[in-house]
Every structure is written in C-alpha cells, then in structure tokens.
Design an enzyme around this catalytic site. Structure first.
Site, PDB file in Angstrom:
ATOM      1  CB  ALA A 145       7.550 122.841  22.949  1.00 27.23           C
ATOM      2  CB  SER A 182       1.688 129.096  15.943  1.00 24.70           C
ATOM      3  OG  SER A 182       1.071 127.877  16.279  1.00 24.70           O
ATOM      4  NE  ARG A 190      -0.855 124.455  19.153  1.00 26.76           N
ATOM      5  CZ  ARG A 190      -0.183 124.960  18.109  1.00 26.76           C
ATOM      6  NH1 ARG A 190       0.887 124.346  17.651  1.00 26.76           N
ATOM      7  NH2 ARG A 190      -0.548 126.087  17.542  1.00 26.76           N
ATOM      8  N   GLY A 213       2.118 130.351  12.287  1.00 31.39           N
ATOM      9  CA  GLY A 213       3.488 129.964  12.569  1.00 31.39           C
ATOM     10  C   GLY A 213       4.420 130.458  11.489  1.00 31.39           C
ATOM     11  CE1 TYR A 252       6.987 116.024  20.262  1.00 31.93           C
ATOM     12  CE2 TYR A 252       5.439 117.809  19.839  1.00 31.93           C
ATOM     13  CZ  TYR A 252       6.585 117.102  19.501  1.00 31.93           C
ATOM     14  OH  TYR A 252       7.314 117.460  18.396  1.00 31.93           O
TER      15      TYR A 252
HETATM   16  C1  LIG Z   1       9.821 125.683  13.023  1.00 29.64           C
HETATM   17  C2  LIG Z   1       8.553 125.184  13.652  1.00 29.64           C
HETATM   18  C3  LIG Z   1       8.564 124.764  14.990  1.00 29.64           C
HETATM   19  C4  LIG Z   1       7.389 124.345  15.619  1.00 29.64           C
HETATM   20  N1  LIG Z   1       7.402 124.054  16.964  1.00 29.64           N
HETATM   21  C5  LIG Z   1       6.231 123.848  17.614  1.00 29.64           C
HETATM   22  C6  LIG Z   1       6.183 123.812  19.028  1.00 29.64           C
HETATM   23  O1  LIG Z   1       7.177 124.039  19.727  1.00 29.64           O
HETATM   24  N2  LIG Z   1       4.984 123.563  19.611  1.00 29.64           N
HETATM   25  C7  LIG Z   1       3.841 123.379  18.872  1.00 29.64           C
HETATM   26  O2  LIG Z   1       2.789 123.127  19.454  1.00 29.64           O
HETATM   27  N3  LIG Z   1       3.857 123.460  17.537  1.00 29.64           N
HETATM   28  C8  LIG Z   1       5.002 123.716  16.889  1.00 29.64           C
HETATM   29  N4  LIG Z   1       5.001 123.906  15.537  1.00 29.64           N
HETATM   30  C9  LIG Z   1       3.715 123.923  14.808  1.00 29.64           C
HETATM   31  C10 LIG Z   1       3.203 125.375  14.689  1.00 29.64           C
HETATM   32  O3  LIG Z   1       2.922 125.928  15.965  1.00 29.64           O
HETATM   33  C11 LIG Z   1       1.922 125.452  13.827  1.00 29.64           C
HETATM   34  O4  LIG Z   1       0.897 124.735  14.478  1.00 29.64           O
HETATM   35  C12 LIG Z   1       2.151 124.892  12.430  1.00 29.64           C
HETATM   36  O5  LIG Z   1       3.357 125.382  11.862  1.00 29.64           O
HETATM   37  C13 LIG Z   1       0.991 125.221  11.491  1.00 29.64           C
HETATM   38  O6  LIG Z   1       0.825 126.611  11.374  1.00 29.64           O
HETATM   39  P1  LIG Z   1       1.393 127.446  10.083  1.00 29.64           P
HETATM   40  O7  LIG Z   1       0.824 126.789   8.851  1.00 29.64           O
HETATM   41  O8  LIG Z   1       0.848 128.831  10.307  1.00 29.64           O
HETATM   42  O9  LIG Z   1       2.883 127.373  10.124  1.00 29.64           O
HETATM   43  C14 LIG Z   1       6.173 124.289  14.873  1.00 29.64           C
HETATM   44  C15 LIG Z   1       6.176 124.644  13.531  1.00 29.64           C
HETATM   45  C16 LIG Z   1       7.338 125.120  12.920  1.00 29.64           C
HETATM   46  C17 LIG Z   1       7.277 125.565  11.466  1.00 29.64           C
END
Ligand SMILES: Cc1cc2nc3c(=O)[nH]c(=O)nc-3n(C[C@H](O)[C@H](O)[C@H](O)COP(=O)(O)O)c2cc1C
Length: 379
Positions: A59, A22, A230, A323, A182
């Site tokens: 992003a 992710s 997304r 993620g 966003y």
């Molecule tokens: C450190 C960090 C940075 C993130 N940056 C973004 C991002 O740049 N774009 C986005 O769509 N989601 C971002 N997210 C959300 C993740 O892509 C993901 O949707 C979210 O962490 C849930 O998944 P997980 O439970 O497997 O971590 C970020 C999450 C984390 C932990």
C-alpha cells in the site's frame, strides 16, 4: 498446459502468467518520508526474478495522512515517484508487470508498525490525527475526525495525482485499495459510514459514490495502465458488506473504468469472525466473476502450486495473488513451474550436454542463470 503459467491480459497490459504477488506493507521507510529504498527494491525485485507474472507493491499512501504507520511507503510526492522508478524498472526487467497499490488508511492510519507497538501512534512519536467518513473509531484506535464534504471531493484528484506519479515512475498497473477497513472501504460499509449526507445515504448506493469517483479519476489519469480494485467482499459481521453488495460495488467500479478486481475480505470491524482456511476467499472471486463477468483474482491462503492451478482450472478466478508464500520463498513461481512441470516441451534433438528433454526452457519463467537448478540433481 498449465493455467497458472498461461499469459493473461489485465486491461491494456499483458502478464506472462497468473501467479501474482499480493501487496504487502514493509513498514520500512525509516526516515518516515514515504520514500522506498534498498529494502523495497530487493524485496520486490526478488519476486519478479522468482517468476511472478505481476508484482504489486505494498500500500503506497496517496497522501501523507493516509499512511498506516509512519514508516509506510508513499506516492504523494515526486521524490517518492523517483525512488519507485528503478524498482518498477527492475520488476519489468525480470519479466513481471510492475504494479502499485494506491491507498489511504482513514481511521486505521497513524498506527505502530507491528514490531514497534500496538494501536495509535501519539503525535509526540510522529503520529497524526486520522480522518474517516464518520467519527466511530476502529476498536481502541484513536477516534477519527469526520471528513468535511469538500475534503471528500478532493480525494479523487489525490488518488489521480498518485496514479499519474505511478505511471511516471514506470508502473503499468495501479490498484485502488478499497479493502481491509481502510478509507474507501470505510465509505462502502454501512458499519463505518453513518453519514447522513450525499456520501452516506443508504439505499441509493451513495456509499459507493466515492469509490466510483476515485476509479473514474484514476482511469482518466492513467488511461494506458491496468486499473485494478481491491475490495473486501465481506465484513464478516452481520449488517456489513456481503457478496450482493460487493457485486454492486464491482458493477459500479467496472462502469467507472476498472479492468480487474482483487477480492479479499475483512479488516473493517474487530467483531469479524472469519472462517479462515485454505482458499477461504476463493468463493468471493467465483461469485463476482459469475455475476458480473469481471476479471478477478483470488487471494488468501493459496499456498500450493496444485491448489493455485485448481482455482484457475475450476474457473473460480483469472489469476491468483499470494502474499506470505512469496515471503517464505521469493522464487515461489520457479518452484511452482517445476512442481507442475509447466514448461515441459517436446524433446529437443541433440541436446548438447545430454540434458533431458524436459530441460527445455523456451516457455520457462526460470532465468537462464538459474536453470541448472530447475531439476533436483540425483548425483
Ligand atoms: C506482511 C503483510 C503485509 C500486508 N500488507 C498489505 C497491503 O499493503 N495491502 C493489502 O491490500 N494487503 C496487505 N496484506 C494482505 C495480503 O496482500 C494478502 O491479502 C494476505 O496476506 C492473504 O494472502 P496470503 O494468505 O497469500 O498471505 C499484507 C499481508 C502481509 C502478510
């Protein structure tokens, strides 16, 4: 046969498996120029080495004022594209699909990275004025300026230019970020888009017009790339985006040329109440897939290999994105493959060193250099 470790097509591109990375912001462009560096390279390449089928960058801002923080990565100029190129190549070398998320943070731009402060960054510290469909602020962030119609009309081409640069840098997939509160999400939600003009009128589906035009422009700019979107499938606030609206957004984006939907939620309104728990966003993937026939991935608190496998076996989604599990273990898919015994093959006659039949690696995501660690030695 493991579903998680079976290949899948994302539009014109094929991924070796369905365990994906992710997008995750790293806030690590220390020069504040949006140029990715050694940290990004090491970070993203490790997931590809760790067996992911697709590795999505954080992003990457399509324009400078679209960065969440001054340290965000970007893809708004050629210097950035050139810096992304070796990263995309390394992801590909490891067998994963290199993908990039194209973003504009709108009213949630110009904020401190989480370890440097809270809220909006003042101009004296490198911050900038933010823009949005309407003037309402996100929580205590600085209020944005409402975009003029001609500025909105320019956005699809700005995303398209970013997509062209992404393709020139070697990315095979681009994701339009229309989630997490966003800019594109701000246009989609009735809670943040109160415009009275053609970009905000309710009832006619006009709030989705910007997303449609962005997807069309990106499709034209990157005809051979996988085009993913997304979405936040719920604002988790009464009167905000819900599953029915999301299904409509997906239909419009499919017609505009999107190949794949990445279904997340939230981020638009501080009043949100999210029932966070294992796989809590999976029902959105299931609902959208059932209603539209779109190919989708689930994301959010999918941590365990068996859980990921079940999401796919149950037909909830076509892939899973993880993620934080990858941050905890950049070799998540190697471990998952071993846990699910996903590469077990019939006995290979006369294995030279007495290795067990299950050591066969023909379909494995384990790099040959690491396969001696594939099974925990009892000795
Ligand atoms: C450190 C960090 C940075 C993130 N940056 C973004 C991002 O740049 N774009 C986005 O769509 N989601 C971002 N997210 C959300 C993740 O892509 C993901 O949707 C979210 O962490 C849930 O998944 P997980 O439970 O497997 O971590 C970020 C999450 C984390 C932990």
């Amino acid at each position: 046969m493991s579903h998680l470790f079976s290949p899948v097509d994302v539009g014109p591109v094929s991924a070796r498996n369905r365990a994906w990375v992710s997008p995750m912001c790293q806030y690590s462009c220390e020069q504040q120029d949006g140029v990715p560096g050694a940290w990004h390279h090491e970070h993203l390449a490790s997931f590809a080495r760790g067996g992911a089928g697709l590795v999505m960058t954080e992003a990457a801002a399509a324009v400078a004022e679209g960065r969440i923080s001054p340290q965000d990565a970007g893809i708004w100029n050629d210097q950035q594209a050139e810096a992304w190129a070796p990263i995309a190549q390394r992801i590909r070398d490891h067998g994963a699909v290199p993908a990039i998320q194209l973003a504009h943070a709108g009213r949630k731009a110009s904020t401190y990275r989480e370890w440097s402060g809270r809220g909006s960054v003042p101009a004296a510290e490198g911050g900038w004025p933010t823009v949005a469909p309407s003037t309402a602020a996100f929580g205590r962030y600085a209020p944005p300026r409402a975009l003029a119609p001609e500025e909105i009309e320019a956005l699809p081409e700005q995303f398209a230019a970013a997509a062209r640069r992404a393709v020139s840098a070697g990315f095979d997939a681009v994701e339009v970020h229309a989630a997490h509160g966003y800019l594109l999400h701000q246009f989609l939600s009735p809670l943040s888009n109160t415009r009275a003009d053609a970009w905000g009128t309710d009832g006619d589906g006009l709030r989705v017009a910007l997303l449609r035009q962005v997807v069309e422009a990106v499709r034209e700019a990157a005809p051979d790339a996988a085009l993913m979107v997304r979405l936040s499938a719920s604002d988790w606030v009464a009167g905000g985006i819900d599953t029915d609206m999301t299904v409509e957004h997906v239909r419009v984006a499919m017609e505009a040329g999107a190949d794949w939907f990445d279904l997340s939620s939230g981020g638009l309104d501080p009043r949100q109440e999210i029932p966070v728990g294992p796989g809590y966003q999976v029902p959105f993937a299931r609902a959208v897939r059932a209603a539209t026939g779109a190919r989708v991935n689930a994301v959010g608190l999918i941590d365990e290999p068996e859980q990921a496998e079940a999401v796919l076996v149950d037909g909830d989604a076509d892939a899973v994105m993880l993620g934080r599990p990858w941050l905890r273990n950049p070799h998540w898919a190697l471990a998952a493959e071993a846990a699910l015994d996903a590469d077990r093959l019939p006995a290979a006659a006369g294995a030279p060193d007495g290795a067990a039949a299950s050591d066969a690696v023909t379909t494995s995501v384990w790099p040959p250099q690491y396969t001696r660690a594939r099974h925990v030695s009892r000795r």
